[in-house]
Design a protein around this motif. Structure first.
Motif, PDB file in Angstrom:
ATOM      1  N   GLU A 628      62.651   8.241  28.409  1.00  0.00           N
ATOM      2  CA  GLU A 628      63.039   7.564  28.609  1.00  0.00           C
ATOM      3  C   GLU A 628      61.944   6.414  29.252  1.00  0.00           C
ATOM      4  OE1 GLU A 628      66.782   6.466  29.412  1.00  0.00           O
ATOM      5  OE2 GLU A 628      67.556   8.301  28.468  1.00  0.00           O
ATOM      6  N   LYS A 629      62.611   4.895  29.342  1.00  0.00           N
ATOM      7  CA  LYS A 629      62.020   3.780  29.754  1.00  0.00           C
ATOM      8  C   LYS A 629      61.705   4.351  31.399  1.00  0.00           C
ATOM      9  CE  LYS A 629      62.784  -0.133  26.612  1.00  0.00           C
ATOM     10  NZ  LYS A 629      63.347   0.652  25.537  1.00  0.00           N
ATOM     11  N   SER A 630      60.310   3.676  31.633  1.00  0.00           N
ATOM     12  CA  SER A 630      60.049   4.311  32.801  1.00  0.00           C
ATOM     13  C   SER A 630      59.313   2.947  33.712  1.00  0.00           C
ATOM     14  CB  SER A 630      59.247   5.478  32.951  1.00  0.00           C
ATOM     15  OG  SER A 630      57.658   5.293  32.515  1.00  0.00           O
ATOM     16  N   PHE A 631      59.207   3.353  35.138  1.00  0.00           N
ATOM     17  CA  PHE A 631      58.232   2.388  35.578  1.00  0.00           C
ATOM     18  C   PHE A 631      57.238   1.529  35.524  1.00  0.00           C
ATOM     19  CE2 PHE A 631      54.919   2.042  38.840  1.00  0.00           C
ATOM     20  CZ  PHE A 631      55.133   1.033  39.793  1.00  0.00           C
ATOM     21  N   TYR A 632      57.472   3.007  34.598  1.00  0.00           N
ATOM     22  CA  TYR A 632      55.280   2.289  33.954  1.00  0.00           C
ATOM     23  C   TYR A 632      55.152   1.769  33.054  1.00  0.00           C
ATOM     24  CZ  TYR A 632      53.557   6.503  37.469  1.00  0.00           C
ATOM     25  OH  TYR A 632      53.068   6.795  38.122  1.00  0.00           O
ATOM     26  N   GLN A 648      43.118 -11.757  35.929  1.00  0.00           N
ATOM     27  CA  GLN A 648      43.195  -9.684  35.343  1.00  0.00           C
ATOM     28  C   GLN A 648      42.726  -9.717  36.868  1.00  0.00           C
ATOM     29  OE1 GLN A 648      42.028  -9.122  32.951  1.00  0.00           O
ATOM     30  NE2 GLN A 648      42.161 -10.595  31.404  1.00  0.00           N
ATOM     31  N   GLN A 649      42.674 -10.316  37.981  1.00  0.00           N
ATOM     32  CA  GLN A 649      42.041  -9.665  39.160  1.00  0.00           C
ATOM     33  C   GLN A 649      43.369 -10.329  40.835  1.00  0.00           C
ATOM     34  OE1 GLN A 649      39.140  -8.333  39.975  1.00  0.00           O
ATOM     35  NE2 GLN A 649      38.435  -9.163  37.649  1.00  0.00           N
ATOM     36  N   PHE A 650      43.457  -9.094  40.774  1.00  0.00           N
ATOM     37  CA  PHE A 650      44.534  -8.997  42.136  1.00  0.00           C
ATOM     38  C   PHE A 650      44.971  -7.755  42.623  1.00  0.00           C
ATOM     39  CE2 PHE A 650      46.608  -7.973  37.225  1.00  0.00           C
ATOM     40  CZ  PHE A 650      46.643  -6.574  37.839  1.00  0.00           C
ATOM     41  N   GLN A 651      45.655  -8.241  43.647  1.00  0.00           N
ATOM     42  CA  GLN A 651      45.757  -6.482  44.996  1.00  0.00           C
ATOM     43  C   GLN A 651      47.450  -6.261  44.575  1.00  0.00           C
ATOM     44  OE1 GLN A 651      44.441  -9.153  46.265  1.00  0.00           O
ATOM     45  NE2 GLN A 651      43.343  -9.215  45.134  1.00  0.00           N
ATOM     46  N   THR A 652      47.904  -4.892  44.407  1.00  0.00           N
ATOM     47  CA  THR A 652      48.956  -4.436  44.622  1.00  0.00           C
ATOM     48  C   THR A 652      49.430  -3.062  45.885  1.00  0.00           C
ATOM     49  OG1 THR A 652      48.284  -2.325  44.079  1.00  0.00           O
ATOM     50  CG2 THR A 652      48.496  -3.553  41.947  1.00  0.00           C
ATOM     51  N   GLU A 653      50.110  -4.040  46.574  1.00  0.00           N
ATOM     52  CA  GLU A 653      51.170  -2.715  47.243  1.00  0.00           C
ATOM     53  C   GLU A 653      52.332  -2.164  47.154  1.00  0.00           C
ATOM     54  OE1 GLU A 653      52.958  -5.532  49.972  1.00  0.00           O
ATOM     55  OE2 GLU A 653      50.884  -6.291  50.225  1.00  0.00           O
ATOM     56  N   GLU A 654      52.372  -0.854  47.417  1.00  0.00           N
ATOM     57  CA  GLU A 654      53.522  -0.402  46.944  1.00  0.00           C
ATOM     58  C   GLU A 654      54.582  -0.688  47.821  1.00  0.00           C
ATOM     59  OE1 GLU A 654      53.684   3.959  46.691  1.00  0.00           O
ATOM     60  OE2 GLU A 654      51.354   4.219  46.495  1.00  0.00           O
ATOM     61  N   ILE A 655      56.078  -0.342  47.020  1.00  0.00           N
ATOM     62  CA  ILE A 655      57.022  -0.768  47.186  1.00  0.00           C
ATOM     63  C   ILE A 655      58.542   0.510  47.485  1.00  0.00           C
ATOM     64  CG2 ILE A 655      59.436  -2.186  47.663  1.00  0.00           C
ATOM     65  CD1 ILE A 655      58.120  -4.062  46.027  1.00  0.00           C
ATOM     66  N   HIS A 656      59.342   0.947  48.843  1.00  0.00           N
ATOM     67  CA  HIS A 656      60.019   2.975  48.811  1.00  0.00           C
ATOM     68  C   HIS A 656      60.835   1.836  49.251  1.00  0.00           C
ATOM     69  CE1 HIS A 656      56.545   5.136  47.484  1.00  0.00           C
ATOM     70  NE2 HIS A 656      55.587   4.959  48.214  1.00  0.00           N
ATOM     71  N   GLY A 657      61.524   1.850  47.886  1.00  0.00           N
ATOM     72  CA  GLY A 657      63.500   1.724  48.685  1.00  0.00           C
ATOM     73  C   GLY A 657      63.761   0.399  49.702  1.00  0.00           C
ATOM     74  N   GLN A 658      63.132  -0.580  48.653  1.00  0.00           N
ATOM     75  CA  GLN A 658      63.577  -1.297  49.959  1.00  0.00           C
ATOM     76  C   GLN A 658      63.835  -2.561  48.692  1.00  0.00           C
ATOM     77  OE1 GLN A 658      59.596  -3.713  50.627  1.00  0.00           O
ATOM     78  NE2 GLN A 658      59.020  -1.904  51.920  1.00  0.00           N
ATOM     79  N   ARG A 660      66.226  -4.153  46.516  1.00  0.00           N
ATOM     80  CA  ARG A 660      67.006  -3.872  44.955  1.00  0.00           C
ATOM     81  C   ARG A 660      66.371  -2.569  44.656  1.00  0.00           C
ATOM     82  NH1 ARG A 660      64.454  -9.825  43.473  1.00  0.00           N
ATOM     83  NH2 ARG A 660      65.020 -10.173  45.260  1.00  0.00           N
ATOM     84  N   TRP A 661      65.064  -2.173  45.189  1.00  0.00           N
ATOM     85  CA  TRP A 661      63.909  -1.504  44.540  1.00  0.00           C
ATOM     86  C   TRP A 661      64.080  -0.058  44.894  1.00  0.00           C
ATOM     87  CZ3 TRP A 661      62.300  -4.227  40.757  1.00  0.00           C
ATOM     88  CH2 TRP A 661      61.318  -5.713  41.239  1.00  0.00           C
ATOM     89  N   ALA A 662      63.889   0.967  44.046  1.00  0.00           N
ATOM     90  CA  ALA A 662      64.251   2.358  44.653  1.00  0.00           C
ATOM     91  C   ALA A 662      63.010   2.735  45.299  1.00  0.00           C
ATOM     92  CB  ALA A 662      64.593   2.900  43.037  1.00  0.00           C
ATOM     93  N   TYR A 663      61.904   2.377  44.212  1.00  0.00           N
ATOM     94  CA  TYR A 663      60.049   2.577  43.978  1.00  0.00           C
ATOM     95  C   TYR A 663      59.649   1.019  43.982  1.00  0.00           C
ATOM     96  CZ  TYR A 663      60.510   4.973  40.442  1.00  0.00           C
ATOM     97  OH  TYR A 663      60.635   5.600  38.419  1.00  0.00           O
ATOM     98  N   GLY A 664      58.766   0.413  44.077  1.00  0.00           N
ATOM     99  CA  GLY A 664      57.878  -0.087  42.541  1.00  0.00           C
ATOM    100  C   GLY A 664      56.670  -0.622  43.235  1.00  0.00           C
ATOM    101  N   ILE A 665      56.170  -1.614  42.814  1.00  0.00           N
ATOM    102  CA  ILE A 665      54.730  -2.758  43.671  1.00  0.00           C
ATOM    103  C   ILE A 665      54.878  -3.950  43.736  1.00  0.00           C
ATOM    104  CG2 ILE A 665      53.494  -0.692  42.843  1.00  0.00           C
ATOM    105  CD1 ILE A 665      52.628  -2.706  40.374  1.00  0.00           C
TER     106      ILE A 665
END
Length: 814
Positions: A628-632, A648-658, A660-665
């Motif tokens: 199946e299509k996934s988060f990746y 090209q340059q950026f930062q990421t942070e995780e999203i956990h159960g917030q 609309r998201w089950a998980y994400g960034i």
């Protein structure tokens, strides 16, 4: 909407061609989509004439057939074989001559030919009612009055007249044009302003409305005065329910209404004449001699006129009897047991005004898109209920007999006033783009029955009739003025002017095209969702605040009552629509806006939304068609878009159960949030009817434009020397992320380390230990000035391994 020319001529003395009338209607905003010529009897009975049966003898070879000679006034008599049992000498009859085309019930034509019937020549046909198309009777031939002239055309005898029916594309805001009389008034305004027409509308005659004291009268009680602001009713006693006269049936058939009986036909006639729905009840079936307008409990069962048992919603407005039993769904559909039948003797006639929103919801909820509901949901005129009632009662008395009650009950607790709008002359000319004189403005408004009063030297106060429910602002009035004035009268300049223009970079429109082309070439399909959405979809969702909703007054579809506050829900509507049609592997994107109310006013955000669900690959023997299509996958899509526009340059942070998201960034550059992506919470997807996993990403387009062009693009010659790859198998804690490994490696070697990739993840509690996992990581080294040797690479790999051990506790698997 169907508009009959013959019906229109009952109110206007006009001699224009149908094509000219269609042109004028289109100019005033009633776009004519087609014109059909309608014959009251198909084919016009060409070739059918009155004849006299001179002789009638038995057929020599058939007991049930007769051989007749018929005089049709053309000289020689015709010999016609006839099978009707009632044919006899001396009768005046209708004769279809050789070559005449008649039509079967299904509309199939058939021709009268000269031939032999059981050996006897027949030169035409003596016709029955159904063969002529004037009735259903086939028991015998049609016998005419004895004084009917021989040779008279059937078309003249039956007064056949052609009609032209216009198919008008009525827009939802034209509540004033839902009737023949309403269109006539609108056309009259145009004719007065543009064609010098001086006559008035020929109003239906109500002078014959005469009441009598009758025994059967009903009381009316309104429990819900918001859903039913006005209810008018009257009884007509001792009626004779029968077939309607031809003139009434012709007019109804022309506009697509099937005649039923004289009482029901009159209610349909007045609906089409005034745009005021009426309903006739069998008064003897109304218990308690009382009508109550109320709502009933949820799931109350009610049998409608079509015999279907429906479960009512608690918000459905009902017409009930004195005992609280439902009679009809108000403004939508009648009940099976309270309608007019051939046995009805006493009629209670209803003429009411119902709230447009309430009728729209009930009509769509039960999928009952009746003519009455379509009028009410556009906004009927609350101040014509009594006029329409008197018109219908008079017609019923004239066509069905009976006595009209002197007790006309009109419950109208709070009168709905006309809207008053202040109109500035300067604003009219500014919006229209031409100079219309004050005198012309006054003439146009007065031609539309609007009252005007001077306010000051620059403006007037206009009182808008209650049949124009959408005219509430000055811009609405200006739209009315230009409709009647004529858009084709607004001058078009014969000069073309241009100015030097430039756009700031990055160009927003070109960036949108770039992204759209990129996603389309990557296998995505573009969708276009409505900017309007139903507020009910957001009930129970905690990622939007109802206080920030932008509500709208949507008269055409009251369910779509807010501007969409986010892109997720409207996109899930499209996902659900496609999944329900077996389109299971979806990759969709949309460039659109979200709308929210904020303290300083309103906020619009331009967004790029991306949806992915279903299988990663189409079914094929060459590829894995089960995964199946996934988060990746959504992560790859979003980052690919960013890379495509040069970010090209950026930062990421995780999203956990917030929310609309089950998980994400969340992807950001400092305080600027560029994008959010991840798997949608299952309960959010299910609330929109989507049962599969949905991966969603949204890019804030304004933020995207701010960040574009900030990353420097460096160009270098392709190295002449080979690259070297080394792999490490690292045993690390499960909480360690690949991004941390990547960051440490890049800090350890900044010059020749060109690429780091994660190509395998392995977990085994027995072999690796509790809360451990193994990452297989590849490192690619390249020096543009020489060939790298093993000792150099070994030194760098040792340095990276040491840093990973010290900072992450990573052990190297041998």
């Amino acid at each position: 909407m169907k508009l009959s020319l013959n019906w229109l001529k009952r109110y206007l003395k006009i001699t224009y061609t149908p094509e000219k009338i269609a042109e004028m209607l289109t100019i005033i905003g009633l776009e004519v989509e087609g014109i059909d010529k309608v014959e009251s009897i198909k084919g016009g009975l060409k070739g059918v004439v009155v004849g006299e049966v001179v002789t009638c003898d038995k057929h020599p070879d058939a007991d049930r057939l007769s051989v007749t000679t018929v005089n049709i006034g053309s000289g020689d008599h015709l010999q016609i074989v006839c099978g009707a049992p009632n044919v006899a000498a001396g009768q005046k009859v209708m004769v279809a001559t050789i070559g005449t085309e008649l039509y079967a019930k299904d509309g199939t034509p058939w021709a009268i030919k000269k031939g032999k019937i059981r050996g006897v020549e027949s030169q035409g046909m003596i016709c029955a009612e159904d063969e002529l198309g004037i009735g259903e009777d086939h028991s015998g031939i049609t016998i005419l009055p004895s004084d009917t002239n021989i040779g008279l055309d059937a078309a003249t005898f039956y007064q056949i007249e052609d009609d032209y029916v216009f198919e008008v594309g009525l827009t939802p805001n034209r509540s004033d044009a839902t009737s023949q009389l309403g269109v006539a008034r609108d056309l009259l305004a145009y004719l007065r302003v543009n064609e010098g027409y001086t006559d008035d509308i020929i109003e239906p005659d109500l002078s014959h409305f005469i009441t009598e004291r009758v025994a059967l009268n009903l009381d009316i009680e309104i429990e819900d005065k918001i859903a039913c602001p006005r209810y008018t009713g009257i009884t007509i006693n001792n009626v004779n329910v029968q077939e309607s006269p031809d003139w009434l049936k012709k007019l109804l058939k022309a506009v697509g209404v099937k005649p039923i009986n004289n009482v029901v036909d009159i209610t349909n006639y007045v609906l089409n004449e005034y745009g005021q729905p009426l309903h006739g009840f069998d008064a003897d079936k109304i218990s308690g001699k009382k009508v109550i307008i109320k709502k009933l409990p949820q799931d109350t069962e009610f049998v409608t006129l079509d015999g279907v048992t429906r479960k009512l919603h608690q918000d459905d407005l009902m017409i009930c009897d004195g005992e609280g039993q439902p009679l009809t769904i108000a403004g939508v559909y009648g009940g099976l047991n309270s309608g007019i039948t051939e046995q009805t003797q006493n009629v209670f006639l209803e003429s009411a005004h119902f709230q447009a929103k309430a009728i729209r919801k009930t009509s769509t909820r039960h999928n009952l898109r009746t003519d009455a509901a379509k009028v009410f949901e556009k906004g009927s005129d609350p101040n014509i209920t009594e006029i329409a009632l008197k018109r219908a009662a008079t017609l019923i008395r004239d066509l069905a007999g009976g006595s009209i009650s002197d007790k006309l009950v009109d419950v109208y607790p709070t009168k709905i006033p006309s809207v008053e709008v202040r109109l500035y002359y300067a604003h009219i000319n500014q919006l229209i783009g031409t100079q219309i004189s004050e005198e012309d403005v006054h003439a146009i408004l007065q031609a539309m029955d609007m009252e005007i009063e001077p306010f000051d030297d620059d403006s007037i106060l206009v009182k808008v009739p209650t049949n124009k429910t959408d005219v509430i602002r000055d811009v609405d009035l200006i739209e009315e003025i230009i409709r009647i004035y004529g858009l084709n009268r607004v001058p078009v300049s014969n000069q073309i002017r241009s100015t030097i223009s430039y756009t700031e970079r990055p160009d927003k429109h070109k960036t949108k095209e770039l992204i759209s082309d990129f996603l389309a070439s990557s296998g995505f399909n573009e969708m276009m969702g409505l900017s309007l959405v139903e507020s009910r979809f957001y009930k129970g969702l905690d990622f939007v605040d109802e206080a920030n909703f932008v509500y709208i007054n949507n008269t055409s579809n009251i369910h779509l009552d807010i501007m969409r506050p986010d892109m997720l829900v409207s996109g899930l509507i499209s996902v659900s629509y496609n999944l329900n049609r077996q389109q299971n592997n979806l990759q969709l994107f949309e460039l659109g806006k979200s709308y929210n109310k904020i303290s300083s006013g309103y906020e619009e955000k331009e967004m790029l939304s991306i949806f992915m669900t279903g299988k990663k690959n189409e079914e094929s023997w060459l590829s894995d068609s089960k995964s199946e299509k996934s988060f990746y996958d959504i992560k790859k899509a979003v980052i690919s878009v960013l890379n495509r526009v040069g970010i090209q340059q950026f930062q990421t942070e995780e999203i956990h159960g917030q929310g609309r998201w089950a998980y994400g960034i969340r992807i950001h550059r400092g305080p600027i949030i560029i994008a959010e992506l991840g798997e949608v919470q299952k309960q959010v997807a299910k609330s929109m009817g989507v049962k599969t996993n949905v991966n969603y990403g949204e890019i804030h387009f304004t933020s995207l434009l701010k960040c574009m062009g900030k990353d420097k693009v460096q160009v270098a010659e392709i190295s002449k020397y080979p690259a070297v790859r080394r792999d490490l198998a690292l045993v690390i804690d499960k909480k360690v992320k690949f991004a941390e490994i990547e960051q440490i490696a890049k800090q350890s070697e900044k010059k020749i380390l060109k690429q780091i990739s994660l190509f395998d993840v392995y977990e085994n509690k027995q072999q690796l230990g509790e809360d451990k996992k193994s990452y297989a990581v590849s490192f690619v080294f390249e020096d543009s000035s020489k060939t790298l040797n093993d000792s150099e690479i070994d030194h760098i790999m040792h340095k990276i391994s040491t840093q990973l051990l010290e900072k992450l506790g990573a052990n190297i698997r041998k």
